[in-house]
Design an enzyme around this catalytic site. Structure first.
Site, PDB file in Angstrom:
ATOM      1  N   CYS A 103       0.857  -1.188   0.000  1.00 55.36           N
ATOM      2  CA  CYS A 103       0.000   0.000   0.000  1.00 55.36           C
ATOM      3  C   CYS A 103       0.892   1.235   0.000  1.00 55.36           C
ATOM      4  O   CYS A 103       1.863   1.289   0.762  1.00 55.36           O
ATOM      5  CB  CYS A 103      -0.864  -0.017   1.260  1.00 55.36           C
ATOM      6  SG  CYS A 103      -2.006   1.367   1.375  1.00 55.36           S
ATOM      7  N   GLU A 146      -8.540  -1.350  -2.390  1.00 55.47           N
ATOM      8  CA  GLU A 146      -8.765   0.083  -2.647  1.00 55.47           C
ATOM      9  C   GLU A 146     -10.065   0.570  -2.020  1.00 55.47           C
ATOM     10  O   GLU A 146     -10.113   1.651  -1.429  1.00 55.47           O
ATOM     11  CB  GLU A 146      -8.788   0.376  -4.158  1.00 55.47           C
ATOM     12  CG  GLU A 146      -7.455   0.219  -4.858  1.00 55.47           C
ATOM     13  CD  GLU A 146      -6.304   0.929  -4.159  1.00 55.47           C
ATOM     14  OE1 GLU A 146      -6.512   2.009  -3.567  1.00 55.47           O
ATOM     15  OE2 GLU A 146      -5.198   0.377  -4.172  1.00 55.47           O
TER      16      GLU A 146
HETATM   17 ZN    ZN Z   1      -3.711   0.969  -0.036  1.00 54.56          ZN
END
Ligand code: ZN
Length: 182
Positions: A103, A146
């Site tokens: 991420c 997401e």
């Molecule tokens: Zn992320």
């Protein structure tokens, strides 16, 4: 265009539930600038996707796009660039699968996350039209990762702690000991 700074783990905006976008907002130049900034920032930092809270905007918008050649995630297929507004997920196949996730808000870490294998996403496109999309395998994981950002959920929340072997690693060690091919 502008490349925005990315919020990192620990910033409270990553933990908020993002608000929905209204039809009126879709036409505004401010909203269109935000979408362009999301795309530019994702491309600059080599993400497969980026959610608005990651650039300090707590609204329900995410972009997803990846190609075979992404150096962060090689050999994972491809997906054309699209904008997902007010997205909702329905699980179509709850069979569990796990992929190593990273991420941009949690740089340098990878973690093995278990998620459902196949989902449907219902969302608005940039014109405000309702669209449906199904995603399975790795793509289903990308979408769930997401869209979790829009609910204040991060991948590290979903890693199962196992004494002696929690599946979390720095990228350097991940590449050296876990997936030398990546
Ligand atoms: Zn992320």
């Amino acid at each position: 265009m502008s490349i925005r700074k990315i919020a990192r783990l620990g910033h409270p905006i990553l933990r908020q539930k993002a608000r929905e976008v209204t039809q009126n907002e879709l036409q505004s130049s401010e909203f269109n600038r935000l979408i362009q900034d999301l795309k530019d920032t994702m491309e600059e930092f080599g993400g497969l996707g980026l959610a608005a809270p990651q650039i300090y905007e707590s609204i329900q918008v995410a972009v997803i796009c990846f190609s075979e050649g992404n150096p962060r995630y090689p050999n994972m297929g491809q997906e054309p660039l699209r904008v997902y507004i007010n997205p909702k997920i329905t699980i179509l196949d709850p069979t569990e699968q796990s992929y190593w996730e990273g991420c941009l808000s949690i740089p340098e870490l990878r973690g093995l996350v278990v998620r459902p294998r196949k989902i449907k996403i219902t969302y608005w496109n940039e014109g405000g039209e309702i669209q449906d999309k199904t995603a399975e395998d790795f793509l289903a994981t990308v979408f769930q990762h997401e869209l979790d950002h829009l609910n204040g959920v991060l991948f590290v929340d979903l890693i199962k702690p196992i004494p002696g072997k929690t599946e979390l690693a720095f990228v350097e060690e991940f590449r050296r000991y876990i997936q030398p091919q990546s």
